[in-house]
Enzyme design. Sequence first.
Site, mmCIF file in Angstrom:
data_model
loop_
_atom_site.group_PDB
_atom_site.id
_atom_site.type_symbol
_atom_site.label_atom_id
_atom_site.label_comp_id
_atom_site.label_asym_id
_atom_site.label_seq_id
_atom_site.Cartn_x
_atom_site.Cartn_y
_atom_site.Cartn_z
ATOM 1 C CB CYS A 1 -0.793 0.139 1.025
ATOM 2 S SG CYS A 1 -2.096 1.270 1.755
ATOM 3 C CB CYS A 2 3.772 2.037 1.415
ATOM 4 S SG CYS A 2 3.233 2.293 3.465
ATOM 5 C CB CYS B 1 -2.113 7.136 5.868
ATOM 6 S SG CYS B 1 -0.486 7.479 4.450
ATOM 7 C CB CYS C 1 -0.674 3.847 8.794
ATOM 8 S SG CYS C 1 -1.385 2.591 7.739
ATOM 9 C CB CYS D 1 6.355 4.713 4.120
ATOM 10 S SG CYS D 1 6.887 5.883 4.204
#
Length: 247
Positions: free
Chosen positions: A127-128, A212, A215, A240
């Site tokens: 996702c990162c 984010c 997170c 990340c």
Amino acid sequence: MNALRPAPRACERLAQASADFEAKLSQTQELLRAASRDHVAIKQASSLGAEDVVISHLIAELGLPITVFVLDTGALHHQTLALLERQQAAARWPIEVHRPDASRVIEWVARHGQSAIYERIESRKDCCRVRKLEPLARALQGQTAWITGLRREQSDARAEVPLVDTSELATLGRTKYNPLAHWSWGDVWHWIAHEQIDYNPLHDDFYPSIGCAPCTRAISLGEPFRAGRWWWEDESAKECGLHVRAA
Ligand code: SF4
């Protein structure tokens, strides 16, 4: 009856300059001037966190032609987006905003589900990669240097962060400047309070490190600085991919 008093704001409770703060400030200002002199293609990566608003403020005060960019991952807190809007309205030069490819994000969420980031570290890193690393690569394309808000105090993994990091030179051809590497958290807030710099109100609510929304959480008294980032993962995994140093 005692009325409940609101908690002091971050700029009130955290501002505490080190004894050698003036020397650190001069060194940081000189480093930013030198970076701007030595690189035509240089940008500041801003997460809009406390360190980054200090750096953006210094760049503006020094009148340096350094572009500031923000990665809007599509998952930022509304407080962060509101700060971005205020900064854009106040900035002398436009702030670049880089976003992930919307179709790739939609496809990723449809395939994995957004909760996959809590279940497997590979999914979280993926996702990162989609939301942060790909837009970062676009933001830094053609740049010979970039500026970040990394500080040595932030975590064990960052304890050796140099003011000038040349570890990306061989692989990516870029120099990374970390002009606040030697600043304490109290120094950062001292300068925010002294200069009355606008900042993310999440810091008032005990979010020292802001990323984010899914997170990032607030931390409790005594927890490490980055305990609120990817709190379900091991300490050693908490990056990340933006700041991994070449060996
Ligand atoms: S910090 Fe969380 S939401 Fe943001 S890109 Fe990484 S995994 Fe995705």
